[in-house]
Write a protein that holds these residues in place. Structure first.
Motif, PDB file in Angstrom:
ATOM      1  N   LYS A  32       0.854  -1.185   0.000  1.00 28.76           N
ATOM      2  CA  LYS A  32       0.000   0.000   0.000  1.00 28.76           C
ATOM      3  C   LYS A  32       0.892   1.238   0.000  1.00 28.76           C
ATOM      4  O   LYS A  32       1.926   1.276   0.656  1.00 28.76           O
ATOM      5  CB  LYS A  32      -0.903   0.000   1.222  1.00 28.76           C
ATOM      6  CG  LYS A  32      -1.908  -1.131   1.184  1.00 28.76           C
ATOM      7  CD  LYS A  32      -2.854  -1.039   2.342  1.00 28.76           C
ATOM      8  CE  LYS A  32      -3.873  -2.147   2.215  1.00 28.76           C
ATOM      9  NZ  LYS A  32      -4.907  -2.036   3.219  1.00 28.76           N
ATOM     10  N   ASP A  73      -3.305   4.697  -1.391  1.00 29.17           N
ATOM     11  CA  ASP A  73      -4.177   4.148  -0.353  1.00 29.17           C
ATOM     12  C   ASP A  73      -4.395   5.090   0.823  1.00 29.17           C
ATOM     13  O   ASP A  73      -5.389   4.961   1.537  1.00 29.17           O
ATOM     14  CB  ASP A  73      -3.574   2.836   0.179  1.00 29.17           C
ATOM     15  CG  ASP A  73      -3.432   1.820  -0.928  1.00 29.17           C
ATOM     16  OD1 ASP A  73      -4.469   1.328  -1.405  1.00 29.17           O
ATOM     17  OD2 ASP A  73      -2.287   1.539  -1.333  1.00 29.17           O
ATOM     18  N   THR A  74      -3.452   5.991   1.066  1.00 28.19           N
ATOM     19  CA  THR A  74      -3.548   6.858   2.243  1.00 28.19           C
ATOM     20  C   THR A  74      -3.103   8.280   1.921  1.00 28.19           C
ATOM     21  O   THR A  74      -2.284   8.503   1.029  1.00 28.19           O
ATOM     22  CB  THR A  74      -2.665   6.334   3.406  1.00 28.19           C
ATOM     23  OG1 THR A  74      -1.319   6.214   2.957  1.00 28.19           O
ATOM     24  CG2 THR A  74      -3.160   5.002   3.925  1.00 28.19           C
ATOM     25  N   VAL A  91      -9.547   6.574   0.089  1.00 28.40           N
ATOM     26  CA  VAL A  91      -8.247   6.643   0.766  1.00 28.40           C
ATOM     27  C   VAL A  91      -8.418   6.811   2.277  1.00 28.40           C
ATOM     28  O   VAL A  91      -9.351   7.473   2.740  1.00 28.40           O
ATOM     29  CB  VAL A  91      -7.347   7.780   0.218  1.00 28.40           C
ATOM     30  CG1 VAL A  91      -6.934   7.523  -1.203  1.00 28.40           C
ATOM     31  CG2 VAL A  91      -7.990   9.130   0.374  1.00 28.40           C
TER      32      VAL A  91
END
Length: 174
Positions: free
Chosen positions: A2, A33-34, A82
């Motif tokens: 990720k 993802d973040t 996200v």
């Protein structure tokens, strides 16, 4: 694997909510993802603290530091997948009931995408300006019961993700 991306929380990169929204949607569309933020309350004019990792002055682009919770809020409304993370949210600068309410609200509005890393901060100059408290006792606030504990229990549903935040904040001394 990720992958995450740091929101441009420092310097002149973000000049509007619309620009930040576009940036966040673009990061999500690329498959990240973040989205990450850090926390810096003030930038001292006459700084004595050394930037961690190197013997160097504080980087000049870090003189403008935007609020991480407000940046998360914009990111939450602009995205749908996200995760929203913090490298370190400096809890020493926040009152526990206010912080708990803000983070709970943001977690609800983001459909449970908030993940918060917490700490005490490293910049003694910032600490001295914002709290005028004993630098060497700054950890005491996180290691003993806090008067806001009862308030936290009324703000945070016991079976929610924030239950962990509540337990962390109300730790008792061994």
């Amino acid at each position: 694997m990720k992958l995450g991306f740091t929101l441009p929380i420092i310097g002149p990169a973000i000049s509007s909510a619309a620009g930040l929204s576009t940036f966040c949607r673009g990061i999500e569309d690329l498959g990240y993802d973040t989205l990450w933020v850090g926390d810096r309350l003030v930038q001292p004019v006459d700084m004595h603290s050394i930037y961690p990792g190197k013997e160097q002055p504080y980087p000049p682009q870090m003189k403008r530091y935007l609020d991480p919770v407000l940046l998360w809020t914009v990111a939450a409304t602009a995205t749908g997948r996200v995760r929203l993370n913090a490298s370190t949210l400096s809890t020493f600068y926040w009152e526990p009931p206010h912080l708990a309410r803000m983070l709970t609200t943001l977690d609800v509005l983001s459909d449970g995408r908030l993940e918060v890393g917490v700490g005490l901060g490293w910049m003694k100059d910032e600490h001295d300006i914002s709290r005028s408290a004993d630098w060497h006792r700054r950890g005491h606030r996180q290691s003993c019961p806090h008067p806001g504990e009862a308030t936290l229990k009324t703000l945070i549903p016991p079976n929610s993700r924030q239950d962990a935040f509540e337990r962390w904040w109300s730790l008792s001394q061994p």
